[in-house]
Design an enzyme around this catalytic site. Structure first.
Site, PDB file in Angstrom:
ATOM      1  CB  SER A 462      23.669 -19.567  -0.195  1.00  0.00           C
ATOM      2  OG  SER A 462      24.982 -19.107  -0.292  1.00  0.00           O
ATOM      3  CG  ASP A 473      17.313  -5.427   3.572  1.00  0.00           C
ATOM      4  OD1 ASP A 473      16.331  -5.744   4.271  1.00  0.00           O
ATOM      5  OD2 ASP A 473      18.417  -5.994   3.663  1.00  0.00           O
ATOM      6  CE  LYS A 487      26.198 -22.672   3.137  1.00  0.00           C
ATOM      7  NZ  LYS A 487      27.004 -21.496   2.775  1.00  0.00           N
TER       8      LYS A 487
END
Length: 704
Positions: A462, A473, A487
């Site tokens: 999460s 990224d 998740k």
């Protein structure tokens, strides 16, 4: 869109007065409140769940299978004839749900109850005489692939093997034949008593969770009593052992260890362990709690800070029974807060000072924020303080350790990410209706601009995946470890009483998935999680774990990426870094021992057949203990630590001297972290050997 929901709400007042006429065979009867809740849940799930799909015939078949699994996972009670009878409901459950008709649920439950009582009576008679120690057969525990018993004789054969296995487990835990049989007699008598007081709320909750399970693993229903337990479990001020519990097959099962609690700090408990018995103090009698209601068992387990509780555990993967001792403590924000340390890596005459910040969860003191207290505690604010202290020690790089961090506050995941660059997007959240929100760091400040690494494993979930995904990224830092849990969904808690006020203090709560997380590159964190730049096997690497192992998990999806910074701090040197890692660890004894431990643990977990001969099982247990002890001592040889003996492993925490407890801390091995730190040192060397193509903008100002 809301027309169906509005129509249902309009008739709830009359439903409250309506009488349900169940089958006369039922001892526990469905109530009007259950019908009302079921129809409301059906409407919410159809219109506001992220999938936005109405329960249909195809899902009905799955709901029925799930309900039967929840009632009889070990396939000890229902026969093929029973299941064939239940098949009449396969394509009609959706129709019953839409109408709020619960009679079929109670029909199935009553057959389950009658079969369970028949089994208990049979077992109690069987336990009147001594058990056989010498057997040639084995019990099959591959319940997922096991067919239903064909007839009564086959069913009773399973009962006999099951109780023999339970008896063997107690014998292996040092009980003689008579004591083991007495323990089992009391256990089954307790289960029978519990069956006499099962209420309609519990039956409804079981079916409601069979129904919600087909939407996704994180959508579920809590009865009024379970709602209270859920609220207590979410509190960080609970005094007890620091574990969330649920009931699985009449066994109180540990589902989660709370950061900072006695259970996780002891290192003696794992998620999935079953609690068979509870005792108070060092010498109190052990109370067998198999078959107890969760709330009754919790009353025994909870207690005042500083008091002693002993637990009899059945291990998640081996079924072995152990007894452990814990000192209850208060689980608070301080205990679960971020912590730091400095590790020194020496190589070729050069030392690297590496700061390590371990974050157990993404926490935020919401109450202090609501009060307007500017000194509120949060992950981000605590990490700022830790970074300040580490930079005063002139660290060469920083590692954020998110292993076993199951998530927490979204706001904190965004804010923490923002400490490492000046501005830009962190995560995208897409709701069921298509509404898209991009959460960004907008403070135009970078709190730490030095070399950064993030350590993850398959239990990082999460909010941890949001942070790790954003760092990867943007190429702001090196991500190490193994792929995260996966998740990528967002849940909301719906208090059903708000919509049906007629049933005051009688309704439960629906936890429903309403949105999905997407990384700034457009990829969901769902199922696939975040993949590390450098893979390091971890404690559970060879074991199935993560969202992808869950039935009915939502699929991985992609959306449009958003414009984001690209610092080019890892990608240019990643091939060289991977080459160094491979060369260095090809014959690394620490890594090789780690892989050997994982392979052996997986071998144990994959075992699905167990001998019912006592001597053979005792021999297998001895072999397991010797093998695991040898593997642990391999680490100690590598690190130059004193070797462990079997007596060391068997000694209870309360029987250890202060010197022994200190030795346990001094000689702890974290092989993963050690391997990661060596790799981070390589990373620092490589990025300093070549000119950077990008820099981290907005370094911390002197005034901050």
């Amino acid at each position: 869109m809301l027309s169906r929901l509005i129509l249902i709400l309009c008739v709830f007042a009359s439903l409250a007065q309506a009488k349900v006429e169940p089958d006369v065979k039922l001892e526990a009867k469905p109530e009007a409140k259950h019908s009302a809740q079921l129809k409301l849940m059906d409407a919410f799930l159809a219109q506001h769940h992220y999938q936005s799909q109405l329960l249909d015939d195809a899902q009905s078949k799955i709901v029925l299978a799930k309900y039967l699994e929840m009632l009889d996972y070990r396939k000890l009670l229902f026969t093929k004839k029973d299941v064939d009878y239940f098949s009449q409901y396969e394509t009609t459950i959706d129709d019953f749900v839409h109408k709020g008709d619960l009679n079929f649920i109670f029909d199935i439950y009553m057959r389950h109850k009658q079969a369970r009582i028949a089994q208990i009576d049979w077992v109690l008679r069987h336990l009147e005489k001594p058990m056989s120690e010498q057997r040639t057969d084995a019990i099959n525990t591959d319940y997922d692939n096991m067919p239903w018993a064909t007839d009564e004789a086959a069913r009773q054969s399973r009962w006999e093997q099951h109780v023999q296995n339970e008896w063997i487990l107690l014998r292996l835990a040092s009980q003689d034949d008579e004591k083991a049989r007495e323990t089992l007699k009391k256990r089954y008598e307790n289960i029978k008593k519990r069956l006499q007081r099962v209420d309609s709320d519990e039956i409804f909750q079981t079916f409601a969770n069979a129904m919600t399970a087909v939407y996704d693993p994180h959508t579920s229903y809590f009865s009024p009593v379970s709602s209270e337990d859920f609220d207590i479990n979410m509190s960080l001020s609970l005094e007890g052992i620091g574990a969330q519990l649920t009931m699985e097959e009449e066994l109180v099962t540990i589902t989660k260890l709370i950061p900072g609690g006695p259970a996780i700090k002891s290192g003696q408990i794992q998620s999935g362990d079953k609690i068979l018995g509870v005792a108070q103090g060092k010498d109190g009698p052990m109370e067998d709690i198999v078959g107890w209601l969760t709330r009754d068992a919790v009353k025994l387990i909870r207690g005042k800070r500083g008091s002693t509780v002993r637990l009899r555990l059945q291990r998640a993967h081996s079924d072995e029974i152990d007894e452990i001792t814990l000192i209850r403590d208060k689980i608070n924000l301080e205990e679960s807060a971020a912590k730091s340390e400095i590790k020194t890596i020496e190589r070729e005459g050069k030392k690297y000072q590496l700061g390590v910040i371990t974050i157990p969860s993404f926490y935020l003191d919401f109450e202090a924020v609501r009060r307007g207290d500017k000194a509120y505690r949060s992950t981000t604010e605590d990490v700022k303080v830790l970074i300040d202290a580490l930079e005063k020690e002139k660290i060469d790089g920083l590692v954020i350790d998110l292993r076993y961090n199951g998530g927490g506050a979204l706001e904190e995941a965004v804010n923490l990410t923002g400490l490492f660059f000046d501005k830009g997007p962190v995560v995208q959240v897409r709701r069921a209706d298509g509404d898209l929100t991009v959460h960004e760091d907008e403070d135009n400040k970078t709190y730490y601009a030095g070399p950064l690494a993030v350590l993850i494993n398959n239990q990082s979930a999460s909010a941890s995946e949001i942070f790790a995904g954003a760092i990867k990224d943007t190429d702001r830092g090196l991500v190490l470890g193994q792929p995260t849990f996966g998740k990528g969904s967002v849940q909301n808690i719906i208090d059903l009483e708000r919509f049906i006020p007629t049933f005051k203090n009688q309704l439960g709560k629906l936890k429903m998935t309403i949105a999905m997380f997407y990384r700034i590159n457009g990829s969901s964190t769902q199922l696939k999680g975040v993949k590390p730049d450098i893979y390091i096997p971890n404690a559970e690497s060879l074991m199935p774990y993560g969202e992808s192992e869950e039935a009915f998990a939502l699929p991985w999806r992609t959306i449009q990426s958003v414009v984001h910074p690209d610092f080019l701090l890892v990608k240019p040197i990643l091939p060289a870094l991977q080459t160094r890692y491979d060369k260095k660890n090809q014959e690394n004894p620490v890594l090789q021992n780690l892989i050997a431990i994982h392979a052996y643990e997986k071998q144990l977990m994959d075992q699905k057949s167990f001998s019912l001969d006592l001597a053979k099982r005792q021999s297998e247990k001895t072999t397991r203990q010797e093998k695991l002890l040898a593997l642990q001592n391999n680490y100690r040889r590598i690190y130059g630590y004193p070797l462990l003996t079997e007596d060391d492993l068997d000694k209870k925490e309360t029987d250890k001297s202060e010197a022994e407890k200190q030795a346990d801390e001094d000689y702890q091995v974290d092989a993963i972290l050690d391997i990661a730190l060596e790799t981070v040192s390589d990373y620092i060397e490589l990025i300093t050997e070549q000119p950077a193509e990008s820099t981290v903008a907005g370094k911390k100002s002197a005034s901050e």
